[in-house]
Enzyme design. Structure first.
Site, PDB file in Angstrom:
ATOM      1  CG  ASP A  75      -2.163   0.765   1.123  1.00  0.00           C
ATOM      2  OD1 ASP A  75      -2.293   1.534   0.159  1.00  0.00           O
ATOM      3  OD2 ASP A  75      -3.035   0.618   2.009  1.00  0.00           O
TER       4      ASP A  75
ATOM      5  CG  ASP B  67      -9.259   2.691  -0.233  1.00  0.00           C
ATOM      6  OD1 ASP B  67      -8.832   1.573  -0.565  1.00  0.00           O
ATOM      7  OD2 ASP B  67      -8.619   3.478   0.486  1.00  0.00           O
TER       8      ASP B  67
HETATM    9  C1  DGJ Z   1      -5.806   1.920   2.090  1.00  0.00           C
HETATM   10  C2  DGJ Z   1      -6.178   0.708   1.290  1.00  0.00           C
HETATM   11  O1  DGJ Z   1      -6.624   1.057   0.023  1.00  0.00           O
HETATM   12  C3  DGJ Z   1      -7.219  -0.094   2.073  1.00  0.00           C
HETATM   13  O2  DGJ Z   1      -7.658  -1.180   1.311  1.00  0.00           O
HETATM   14  C4  DGJ Z   1      -6.601  -0.537   3.352  1.00  0.00           C
HETATM   15  O3  DGJ Z   1      -5.538  -1.421   3.093  1.00  0.00           O
HETATM   16  C5  DGJ Z   1      -6.113   0.663   4.139  1.00  0.00           C
HETATM   17  N1  DGJ Z   1      -5.255   1.498   3.352  1.00  0.00           N
HETATM   18  C6  DGJ Z   1      -5.391   0.225   5.382  1.00  0.00           C
HETATM   19  O4  DGJ Z   1      -4.825   1.266   6.053  1.00  0.00           O
END
Ligand code: DGJ
Length: 763
Positions: free
Chosen positions: A488, A556
């Site tokens: 991420d 997200d």
């Molecule tokens: C952002 C990601 O896109 C989410 O899926 C998740 O992993 C969060 N970060 C966790 O902090």
């Protein structure tokens, strides 16, 4: 195939032609890029610019070539100065203070195969690929043209590679300082395409966090149309994939160009129409703020750009791009391997978990057929919320007393693989790492730092920081049986500063090169791990990432209706096999919308399927339904991974009646296809809907049925029909419910309802 005759160059793919020639003055004039054509005796003369005078205030290149007016010509590249006042491809500030270049043709080389790049990831020629249709691998060839600045000894190489089978040509450039003093490169783009007119629409994919990939269209006219990122990542604001089409182009017909960039940092794609109605496309590293010191003997590589063209409309263009990404971008052990159905802990429990809670979910996951359990954020340091611990990559023993190793073994004993989330490029001020190395964070000393999600970026332009990340991640990845890693990145670059002295104009590109070095080392050290990219969802969704990680978390926003829009936008340039999509809870956590299970599943099927909700809290009936969904997906997974994708109908947000999406993917051997129909909002008393397929074997018979799980309804549709009927006439779907009571034989469609259709070759 690439050919040269008397400095007339032809690059040919199965269905496209790209032509240019070198003028006596040493400038490369672009002649044609489009559907494949054959040259007659006068082709070159017919397509070239043939001025007999220059316009009133036109600039002529030199006394020797008075009719070469660079402002009017279509060129393979242009530099600042000598008359071309459009945005240039390359600008170099020379030691004498001049930014004017004069690159002239010096020579060329054609070779079989394709060279790699020194510093950046690039497309590769497959050696052993044989698809299900028995097609031989692409015979990739490469052409390098060399131009030398007649005053300063800088050398510019333009490198073209032809991928015949995908109808893709890639372009890149290299600038070498063969002079005796340092020069400053102010821009070095990857691709320039000058077209003779401006009757075009410019298509870009814009957005923001949780609403990525909106398809925008602008009609070109004199001026500049720019799609770009300035935030250090390829960004959810403007994806590097763009298209240029004739205004009447549809899904199935019309001239359509597509461009993308194998790059993950700030970028720019521009369409400029000049005073003479010529259109210039430029793509590459964002030139604004860029400046690169090139010492004598050094060279700078620009990222590789990808382009394709078709007269078969958006659909054909997408399928060429999809094939290219699957065969020449994605690589490694997971390239063609079926991806596991996963359960991700994020929206299920966020930071609030312990081993017991995770195992309870894992147990249900295993029962439903899930193959991989992914532990998302919150497992390390003192990470109980998003305020601390990035950088402290050791397990939180309060949550996981036995560590990752023990948890992974327990997950494996349930018959699943184990995966983990990391965000290695970041650091929180509240971390041990920051206490030890405050200078590793990107921040301007002595000023307030503007944070994003309470975190700062580690300075990946530094070798010691890159080595730390590789070591820390190697320790995590080898501390347990880990088969999958979600990588991420949750903040963008704004306040740039390197304590190691990296020059500001070089910082963002050097960061990107540092990121690639780290990824390269890790994917080679852990070749069997399936890496998934992520940057707050789709904030770094690009071909550069895909050279290391076979799939990327798309957004997200897990709301199925929003995802239908986002994934439709992505599908123009990216195949389903790289789009990670999950079934999440209803009401949805981002939108509060209630969405049927079938729709959440259907949308996620057209990507690499996962679940992201607390499965342990489902009723028995729901668990059985999830089980049947997963069995269905596994049965057809290969079709989703490698099938040909069709956008049959693309819904629009602002139009109730057109809030309909119909997608389809057809197995490579056409033995089966899966269709999907989603209606955003129920509208009563609509005329009967049709499902009209594309891409089936027209000479075969197919059985067309709906797949419904959990609706309590029987099959609405069951037909045996020819591929030609399905493709050309389509199936008239059962009449939808319209307010006179729900009668047997009506298709019940609430808001956001959907259907999956299975279309299988009948014996
Ligand atoms: C952002 C990601 O896109 C989410 O899926 C998740 O992993 C969060 N970060 C966790 O902090």
């Amino acid at each position: 195939m690439i050919r040269e005759q008397n400095l007339f160059f032809e690059i040919t793919t199965n269905h496209t032609s790209y032509w240019f020639h070198i003028l006596p003055s040493g400038h490369p004039e672009h002649l044609y890029y489009g559907p494949r054509i054959e040259a007659g005796a006068d082709a070159e003369r017919a397509l070239a610019d043939r001025p007999v005078y220059l316009g009133g205030n036109g600039i002529s290149y030199s006394k020797e070539y008075p009719l070469v007016g660079l402002e009017e010509l279509c060129l393979e590249f242009s530099a600042l100065g000598h008359g071309d006042v459009r945005d240039p491809f390359v600008t170099v500030l020379y030691p004498n203070g001049s930014p004017v270049s004069d690159f002239l043709y010096e020579g060329y080389q054609i070779r079989d195969g394709k060279s790699g790049m020194q510093t950046l990831p690039s497309a590769y020629a497959e050696e052993d690929h044989q698809d299900n249709r028995g097609n031989a691998p692409d015979c990739v060839q490469e052409l390098t043209l060399t131009f030398r600045d007649r005053n300063y000894g800088t050398v510019l190489e333009l490198i073209y590679a032809a991928f015949p089978d995908c109808d893709v040509i890639t372009r890149r450039s290299v600038l070498r300082n063969e002079g005796s003093r340092a020069a400053e490169v102010q821009r070095l783009m990857s691709l320039q395409l000058d077209l003779a007119d401006s009757e075009y629409d410019w298509h870009t994919f814009t957005g923001a966090w949780a609403r990525e990939f909106n398809h925008q269209t602008d009609r070109l006219h004199q001026g500049r149309f720019v799609s770009e990122s300035r935030c250090g990542l390829s960004s959810s604001m403007n994806n590097p994939f763009v298209m240029l089409t004739r205004p009447n182009t549809t899904e199935t017909a019309g001239l359509c160009y597509g461009f993308n960039l194998i790059y993950s940092g700030s970028h720019q794609e521009e369409a400029e129409v000049n005073a003479y109605g010529k259109t210039r496309i430029l793509t590459g590293i964002q030139p604004d703020g860029f400046s690169w010191k090139l010492e004598p003997g050094e060279e700078l590589e620009a990222p590789e750009a990808v382009m394709t063209v078709t007269d078969g409309g958006f659909g054909a263009l997408s399928r060429s791009m999809h094939r290219f990404v699957r065969h020449h971008i994605v690589r490694g052990a997971w390239k063609d391997r079926e991806r596991p159905v996963l359960l991700n802990s994020w929206e299920a429990v966020y930071f609030d978990f312990n081993e017991e809670k995770l195992l309870e979910m894992a147990k249900t996951a295993a029962d439903t057929g899930i193959e991989l359990f992914v532990l998302d954020d919150g497992w390390f340091g003192r990470r109980n919320d998003a305020r601390s611990s990035l950088g402290d990559w050791y397990v939180n023993r309060e949550k996981l007393p036995g560590g990752l190793g023990e948890l992974a073994e327990k997950i494996h004993s349930l018959g699943m693989q184990f995966g983990i989330w990391v965000e290695p490029e970041m650091i929180c001020v509240r971390s041990h790492l920051y206490e030890e190395h405050p200078d590793w964070a990107v921040a301007v000393p002595g000023t307030i730092h503007s944070e994003g999600r309470n975190q700062r970026i580690l300075d990946l332009t530094r070798q010691d920081v890159r080595d730390y990340i590789v070591q820390a991640m190697s320790d995590v990845f080898s501390s347990a049986r880990i088969s999958y890693v979600k990588w991420d990145n949750n903040r963008i670059f704004t306040d740039l500063f390197s304590a190691a002295g990296t020059r500001p104009g070089e910082f963002l590109h050097r960061y990107c090169l540092g990121y690639y070095e780290v990824m390269d080392r890790l994917v080679h050290a852990f070749p069997d791990i399936l890496f998934e990219g992520c940057a707050s969802g789709g904030n770094r969704f690009d071909l550069g990432v895909l050279c290391y990680m076979p799939q990327i978390w798309a957004s997200d926003d897990t709301d199925a209706v929003c995802r239908a829009m986002i994934q439709t936008g992505m599908s123009y340039g990216y195949p389903m096999s790289v789009i990670s999509a999950h079934v999440s809870a209803s009401p949805n956590h981002q939108t509060g919308r209630y969405t049927p299970w079938a729709t959440r599943f259907g949308v996620a099927c057209f990507g690499m399927l996962g679940y992201e909700l607390n499965l342990a809290s489902l009723s028995e009936e729901e668990k059985q339904m999830v089980q049947r969904q997963i069995a269905f997906y596994k049965e057809h997974r290969k079709t989703f991974l490698s099938g040909d994708y069709y956008r049959l109908v693309s819904g629009r947000e602002d139009d109730f009646e057109k809030g309909i999406w119909q997608w389809m993917c057809v197995a490579e051997d056409q033995s089966e296809a899966i269709g999907f129909f989603l209606q955003r909002q129920f509208v009563p008393n609509m005329s009967a809907a049709f499902f009209r397929t594309q891409g089936l074997d027209e000479h075969a018979l197919y059985r067309f049925r709906d797949f419904q799980v959990g609706s309590g309804l029987g099959n609405e549709e069951d037909f045996t029909l020819s591929g030609s009927l399905l493709d050309h006439a389509g199936v008239r779907l059962t009449q939808a419910y319209a307010g006179e009571g729900r009668k047997p034989g009506t298709r019940y469609f609430s808001d956001a309802a959907s259907r999956l259709y299975v279309i299988e070759k009948a014996e």
